[in-house]
Design a protein around this motif. Structure first.
Motif, PDB file in Angstrom:
ATOM      1  N   GLN A  50       0.952   1.739  -3.669  1.00 46.56           N
ATOM      2  CA  GLN A  50       0.717   2.192  -5.045  1.00 46.56           C
ATOM      3  C   GLN A  50      -0.659   1.762  -5.547  1.00 46.56           C
ATOM      4  O   GLN A  50      -1.384   2.559  -6.147  1.00 46.56           O
ATOM      5  CB  GLN A  50       1.809   1.628  -5.970  1.00 46.56           C
ATOM      6  CG  GLN A  50       3.163   2.278  -5.727  1.00 46.56           C
ATOM      7  CD  GLN A  50       4.252   1.688  -6.619  1.00 46.56           C
ATOM      8  OE1 GLN A  50       4.187   0.526  -7.002  1.00 46.56           O
ATOM      9  NE2 GLN A  50       5.267   2.486  -6.907  1.00 46.56           N
ATOM     10  N   ASN A  53      -3.598   2.756  -2.268  1.00 49.73           N
ATOM     11  CA  ASN A  53      -3.681   4.160  -1.868  1.00 49.73           C
ATOM     12  C   ASN A  53      -3.455   5.116  -3.038  1.00 49.73           C
ATOM     13  O   ASN A  53      -3.751   6.302  -2.925  1.00 49.73           O
ATOM     14  CB  ASN A  53      -2.679   4.471  -0.753  1.00 49.73           C
ATOM     15  CG  ASN A  53      -3.086   3.842   0.553  1.00 49.73           C
ATOM     16  OD1 ASN A  53      -2.724   2.707   0.831  1.00 49.73           O
ATOM     17  ND2 ASN A  53      -3.870   4.549   1.343  1.00 49.73           N
ATOM     18  N   THR A  55      -0.595   6.082  -4.110  1.00 49.29           N
ATOM     19  CA  THR A  55       0.579   6.927  -3.848  1.00 49.29           C
ATOM     20  C   THR A  55       1.785   6.316  -4.564  1.00 49.29           C
ATOM     21  O   THR A  55       1.756   5.165  -4.984  1.00 49.29           O
ATOM     22  CB  THR A  55       0.850   7.047  -2.342  1.00 49.29           C
ATOM     23  OG1 THR A  55       0.971   5.728  -1.780  1.00 49.29           O
ATOM     24  CG2 THR A  55      -0.279   7.777  -1.643  1.00 49.29           C
ATOM     25  N   ARG A  56       2.861   7.091  -4.677  1.00 49.96           N
ATOM     26  CA  ARG A  56       3.979   6.588  -5.478  1.00 49.96           C
ATOM     27  C   ARG A  56       4.889   5.656  -4.692  1.00 49.96           C
ATOM     28  O   ARG A  56       5.720   4.971  -5.265  1.00 49.96           O
ATOM     29  CB  ARG A  56       4.775   7.741  -6.090  1.00 49.96           C
ATOM     30  CG  ARG A  56       5.459   8.680  -5.122  1.00 49.96           C
ATOM     31  CD  ARG A  56       6.202   9.757  -5.937  1.00 49.96           C
ATOM     32  NE  ARG A  56       6.574  10.905  -5.161  1.00 49.96           N
ATOM     33  CZ  ARG A  56       7.704  10.982  -4.467  1.00 49.96           C
ATOM     34  NH1 ARG A  56       8.545   9.973  -4.450  1.00 49.96           N
ATOM     35  NH2 ARG A  56       7.971  12.082  -3.787  1.00 49.96           N
ATOM     36  N   PHE A  59       4.718   5.658   2.700  1.00 49.83           N
ATOM     37  CA  PHE A  59       4.854   7.036   3.189  1.00 49.83           C
ATOM     38  C   PHE A  59       4.845   7.080   4.717  1.00 49.83           C
ATOM     39  O   PHE A  59       4.344   6.160   5.377  1.00 49.83           O
ATOM     40  CB  PHE A  59       3.763   7.933   2.597  1.00 49.83           C
ATOM     41  CG  PHE A  59       2.359   7.427   2.771  1.00 49.83           C
ATOM     42  CD1 PHE A  59       1.595   7.817   3.858  1.00 49.83           C
ATOM     43  CD2 PHE A  59       1.795   6.552   1.843  1.00 49.83           C
ATOM     44  CE1 PHE A  59       0.299   7.352   4.016  1.00 49.83           C
ATOM     45  CE2 PHE A  59       0.485   6.085   1.992  1.00 49.83           C
ATOM     46  CZ  PHE A  59      -0.255   6.481   3.071  1.00 49.83           C
ATOM     47  N   ASP A  92       0.354  16.648   2.056  1.00 45.46           N
ATOM     48  CA  ASP A  92       0.927  15.709   1.099  1.00 45.46           C
ATOM     49  C   ASP A  92       1.782  14.726   1.899  1.00 45.46           C
ATOM     50  O   ASP A  92       2.165  15.009   3.041  1.00 45.46           O
ATOM     51  CB  ASP A  92       1.775  16.456   0.069  1.00 45.46           C
ATOM     52  CG  ASP A  92       1.842  15.708  -1.254  1.00 45.46           C
ATOM     53  OD1 ASP A  92       1.504  14.511  -1.287  1.00 45.46           O
ATOM     54  OD2 ASP A  92       2.253  16.333  -2.244  1.00 45.46           O
ATOM     55  N   SER A  93       2.095  13.610   1.276  1.00 50.34           N
ATOM     56  CA  SER A  93       2.850  12.577   1.997  1.00 50.34           C
ATOM     57  C   SER A  93       4.345  12.748   1.775  1.00 50.34           C
ATOM     58  O   SER A  93       4.780  13.422   0.844  1.00 50.34           O
ATOM     59  CB  SER A  93       2.408  11.194   1.513  1.00 50.34           C
ATOM     60  OG  SER A  93       1.040  11.000   1.773  1.00 50.34           O
ATOM     61  N   PHE A  95       7.829  10.577   1.156  1.00 50.57           N
ATOM     62  CA  PHE A  95       8.181   9.273   0.602  1.00 50.57           C
ATOM     63  C   PHE A  95       9.695   9.038   0.676  1.00 50.57           C
ATOM     64  O   PHE A  95      10.474  10.000   0.777  1.00 50.57           O
ATOM     65  CB  PHE A  95       7.754   9.216  -0.869  1.00 50.57           C
ATOM     66  CG  PHE A  95       6.304   9.473  -1.112  1.00 50.57           C
ATOM     67  CD1 PHE A  95       5.352   8.494  -0.853  1.00 50.57           C
ATOM     68  CD2 PHE A  95       5.880  10.701  -1.604  1.00 50.57           C
ATOM     69  CE1 PHE A  95       4.012   8.729  -1.091  1.00 50.57           C
ATOM     70  CE2 PHE A  95       4.533  10.946  -1.838  1.00 50.57           C
ATOM     71  CZ  PHE A  95       3.598   9.956  -1.581  1.00 50.57           C
TER      72      PHE A  95
ATOM     73  N   LEU B 144      -7.368  12.447  -4.385  1.00 53.46           N
ATOM     74  CA  LEU B 144      -7.299  11.009  -4.118  1.00 53.46           C
ATOM     75  C   LEU B 144      -8.534  10.279  -4.618  1.00 53.46           C
ATOM     76  O   LEU B 144      -8.475   9.117  -5.028  1.00 53.46           O
ATOM     77  CB  LEU B 144      -7.134  10.754  -2.610  1.00 53.46           C
ATOM     78  CG  LEU B 144      -5.782  11.090  -1.997  1.00 53.46           C
ATOM     79  CD1 LEU B 144      -5.830  10.922  -0.482  1.00 53.46           C
ATOM     80  CD2 LEU B 144      -4.684  10.209  -2.589  1.00 53.46           C
TER      81      LEU B 144
END
Lengths: 165, 177
Positions: A50, A53, A55-56, A59, A92-93, A95, B144
């Motif tokens: 989080q 990177n 990201t939520r 991943f 996209d990743s 999760f 990003l």
């Protein structure tokens, strides 16, 4: 001895692979990262993912993606199928909490100059109807009862005869 | 040596990074032999029930003995997280981390991966790898952050010098906005 799977002659352009659904948990992500010896923290440390990177959550990592695509292909094609090339783009990743849905379609069939039967498969990996990864795979399939792509070596094995799409 | 036609140089790249394009770097021997424990763990991680990896007879008949799943190719050259005498974490794909450092882009993700499989990887093999930078993009803005895409190959050979695979990665190194 016969093995489960399909032969080249059974395949036509437009054939669809059975859908595969996978529920992703934190264990899924961490198990895949450790199985592929990927110690980078964004695959096991939520705070790092989080805060560093952006990201939520943690991943799924690149080789784990590849392992899923291989499993999807050989679940369908059987142990005599031999992958020559796999190519994928991660838009996209994926999760924990996601449900991965794999769908595949045969885009091309051909026999090369070495008499090897190839199928090109396009796979879409989606999460909640959002495509996260597009994959293209080139897979050799047996052309007859006594054909085995794994026995091919040297000039008889041409996994990438042309530029990748 | 000037870059080959498939290798791209961007004008604003630091000279040192430009010099890496096309160079064969970090030729390294894997730290351990290909072994079945990891093969089982990898197959279990994705529920891959292919009899090639679980049934010794199937492996003997079909592939002439046990092999590793092709998608595991990068597993065999990833270094241990720690080993005696090592004071810093050893990194797989060192070229990727060199680019992050040299271009001062603290974060990075992989976006594309292509693997071409040649000779199967067999249990007991010890693989040798070489990393080759192919291109680095100009600065680009994405969701990003702002950074650069780079493409590099990893060539993988077995102990007999036979090519087992060529992996091509696209990485995106970036700075968060």
């Amino acid at each position: 001895m016969s093995w489960p799977g399909i032969r080249f002659e059974q395949i036509e352009v437009g054939d669809e692979l059975p859908e595969l659904r996978v529920e992703v948990t934190p264990s899924t992500v961490v198990l895949g990262a450790l199985a592929s010896r990927d110690w980078r923290p964004m695959h096991h440390d939520k705070d790092f993912a989080q805060n560093r990177n952006g990201t939520r959550h943690i991943f799924i990592n690149t080789p784990h993606n590849a392992a899923y695509f291989e499993r999807y292909l050989t679940d369908w094609a059987g142990p005599l199928a031999r992958i020559g090339r796999i190519q994928f783009r991660m838009q996209d990743s994926v999760f924990p909490g996601d449900t991965m849905v794999f769908r595949g379609r045969v885009e091309k069939v051909e026999v090369d100059d070495a008499d090897c039967g190839w199928v090109e498969v396009a796979i879409l990996l989606s999460v909640q109807d959002r495509v996260t990864t597009q994959c293209s795979a080139r897979v050799a399939l047996p052309r007859a009862e006594d054909d085995n792509p794994w026995r091919r070596r040297g000039e008889a094995w041409r996994p990438a005869p042309t530029a990748t799409p | 040596m000037p870059p080959a036609a498939s290798e791209k140089v961007v004008d604003d790249l630091p000279v040192e990074v430009q010099s890496w394009i096309g160079q064969r770097r970090y030729t390294q021997l894997g730290e351990f032999d290909v072994e079945r424990g990891y093969i089982f763990t990898s197959c279990a991680s994705v529920q891959n029930g292919n009899p090639l990896y679980w049934d010794e007879k199937a492996a003997e008949v079909i592939t002439g003995g046990p092999i590793a799943p092709p998608s595991m190719i990068s597993v065999w050259f990833r270094p241990h997280y720690w080993s005696p005498g090592r004071s810093e974490e050893a990194l797989a794909l060192q070229l990727h981390f060199d680019l992050k450092a040299q271009l001062e882009l603290p974060e990075a993700v992989m976006t594309d991966n292509t693997i071409i499989f040649h000779e199967p990887v067999r249990v007991g093999d010890r693989l040798r790898t070489t990393q080759i930078l192919r291109s680095v993009s100009a600065l680009k803005k994405t969701k990003l952050g702002t950074g650069r895409f780079w493409v590099f190959d990893v060539e993988i050979e077995n102990a007999q010098g036979e090519l087992c695979a060529v992996e091509t990665y696209t990485g995106f190194g970036y700075r968060k906005e």
